[in-house]
Design an enzyme around this catalytic site. Structure first.
Site, short mmCIF file in Angstrom:
data_model
loop_
_atom_site.label_atom_id
_atom_site.label_comp_id
_atom_site.label_asym_id
_atom_site.label_seq_id
_atom_site.Cartn_x
_atom_site.Cartn_y
_atom_site.Cartn_z
N HIS A 38 3.63 -9.41 1.91
CA HIS A 38 4.53 -8.34 2.37
C HIS A 38 4.45 -8.18 3.89
O HIS A 38 3.49 -8.61 4.53
CB HIS A 38 4.16 -7.02 1.70
CG HIS A 38 2.72 -6.65 1.91
ND1 HIS A 38 2.26 -6.09 3.08
CD2 HIS A 38 1.64 -6.78 1.10
CE1 HIS A 38 0.96 -5.89 3.00
NE2 HIS A 38 0.55 -6.30 1.80
N GLY A 39 5.44 -7.53 4.45
CA GLY A 39 5.45 -7.28 5.89
C GLY A 39 4.47 -6.17 6.28
O GLY A 39 3.72 -5.65 5.44
#
Length: 480
Positions: free
Chosen positions: A79-80
């Protein structure tokens, strides 16, 4: 006589004044170097490194592969950039009162080595999230995923020329807000919007994207086992970290040694701030020199090496699930059984590291240890580069009209992957099958429910067994 005394005392007074002036000048000089003025700060900050600082910028040679056309792209992405977990909120929020003490140390007690600009930055610092935002994807995290998708699309435009169709693109994410939002923003980067894109309902027990979550053997042997983390613990208690603690304590104006937990909290805030706002100065990073940040980075590398990397065999075994999925998709392409052009999975750093380890990526010739810091400055296992926010493993299946009919291009964080037997990330499909087909075929998670303690639970820790043997000998002697 009195006049002579005053006259003879004059040089001493002058000397004292000169000494005080030099002392003040020395203190001012110590504070003259400002982190705020550093135009090239050290930005490799372990697992919380901003993706913008590490992803690979493609060259024309890496974008176009002669005589080859891409058939499918397969991506597993972390994920970011996210906010800290809600359980971290209290300790990070406590930095407000800690910051006030640092300022008092400098302004009232005249202790500490921070310059005025760095003190001003600390004075103006506020915590930019609340407890209810724990683990949520940040605005920067959204940008991480959207821009990454656009770059992959620019590298391989033919894979996206038809626009979105459910039969052409597969998406999947774990049961968390940060991976769901990452998938949606990635789709937005590819197709202009995530509206109409099919995202399957995430699984509570996802054995593909989080096999470790339901693996009792891994939890017993690694995650819940203090002995499995001994190398990290020994480094945290060792001379390199002692020096960091002493230097940071002095730099912040404390007359006593701060605790390791204090240093760790400052480091976390330093790197979160930088990951959230790429262009702003992270005020808490002023507590560290570049060399001290490198020590903290090594601590992070030890953590993930043993938690989800090569440090324990079971970590490597768990990496087979996503590798099998990749091989299955590509073998279907070879057999003309599928027409999907993109497969996109969104998970977490542990899954990335496990798959990297299963593939032999970033493997050093010797294991990372607590006493190996001096000899591992050129190590391959560097969490900042292989496990930052939004780090990904990407593989592109190519069909070629010259040479090998099928080839695969591998990337890690958009940098060409260093894989043995391949040329700058480009592998023949035969090489890939020789390396990974057997691993994929034999992949299963049956071992997760087996009692494996005492076999490979403590991997490469001979001192542990020596300690146990010594304790047994002592007990036997006492009995006799």
């Amino acid at each position: 006589m009195a006049a002579m005394t005053r006259t003879s005392a004059a040089p001493a007074v002058v000397a004292l004044c000169l000494w005080l002036w030099l002392l003040a000048r020395g203190a001012a000089a110590a504070r003259s170097s400002c982190y705020a003025d550093n135009t090239t700060p050290y930005l490799l900050l372990g697992a919380k490194t901003a993706y913008e600082f590490v992803y690979g910028r493609p060259t024309p040679q890496q974008t176009t592969i002669p005589y080859c056309e891409p058939q499918q792209i397969w991506i597993l992405s972390r994920h970011g950039t996210r906010y800290p977990g809600s359980d971290d909120y209290d300790k990070l929020n406590s930095l407000a009162s800690f910051r006030d003490q640092v300022i008092r140390n400098h302004e009232v007690n005249h202790e500490g080595d921070l310059c005025d600009k760095d003190l001003d930055n600390l004075r103006n610092w506020t915590l930019k999230f609340t407890a209810d935002m724990g683990d949520v994807l940040t605005k920067q995290g959204e940008d991480d995923m959207r821009l990454m998708a656009q770059r992959f699309k620019n590298r391989y435009p033919s894979l996206f020329s038809e626009g979105y169709r459910q039969d052409l693109y597969e998406f999947r994410y774990t049961n968390t807000q940060r991976t769901q939002a990452s998938a949606e923003k990635f789709a937005e980067g590819l197709f202009g919007s995530s509206q109409g894109v099919y995202f399957p309902t995430p699984l509570d027990n996802d054995t593909l994207l989080k096999p470790y979550d339901t693996c009792n053997a891994w939890k017993t042997m690694v995650d819940d086992n203090p002995d499995a983390k001994i190398e990290q613990t020994l480094f945290e208690e060792g001379p390199w970290m002692e020096e960091v603690i002493a230097n940071v304590s002095k730099r912040l104006g404390f007359r006593y040694q701060l605790k390791y937990d204090d240093i760790s909290t400052i480091y976390d805030m330093c790197r979160y701030d930088k990951a959230w706002n790429l262009v702003a100065v992270s005020p808490w990073c002023a507590a560290f020199s570049d060399s001290e940040l490198q020590v903290m980075e090594y601590k992070e590398d030890l953590k993930y090496y043993y938690k989800s990397g090569y440090g324990h065999d079971i970590n490597v075994e768990l990496g087979c699930t996503t590798l099998k999925d990749l091989m299955d998709h590509f073998q279907n392409l070879e057999s003309n059984k599928t027409s999907a052009k993109g497969v996109f999975y969104f998970s977490h750093s542990s899954m990335l590291h496990m798959m990297q380890s299963r593939m032999g990526i970033a493997k050093d010739s010797e294991p990372l240890t607590h006493d190996g810091y001096n000899t591992t400055q050129k190590r391959k296992w560097r969490t900042s580069k292989i496990g930052s926010f939004a780090t990904n493993i990407a593989a592109v299946f190519l069909k070629c009209t010259e040479g090998d009919t099928y080839r695969v291009m591998f990337y890690v964080a958009e940098n060409v992957a260093d894989i043995e037997g391949c040329q700058v990330g480009l592998c023949s499909w035969d090489t890939v099958k020789a390396k990974y087909a057997d691993i994929a075929e034999k992949c299963n998670l049956d071992f997760c429910n087996m009692n494996r303690s005492g076999t490979t639970g403590i991997h490469r820790l001979p001192w542990f067994y020596a300690l146990i043997n010594a304790i047994i000998v002592i007990l036997l002697l006492k009995r006799n």
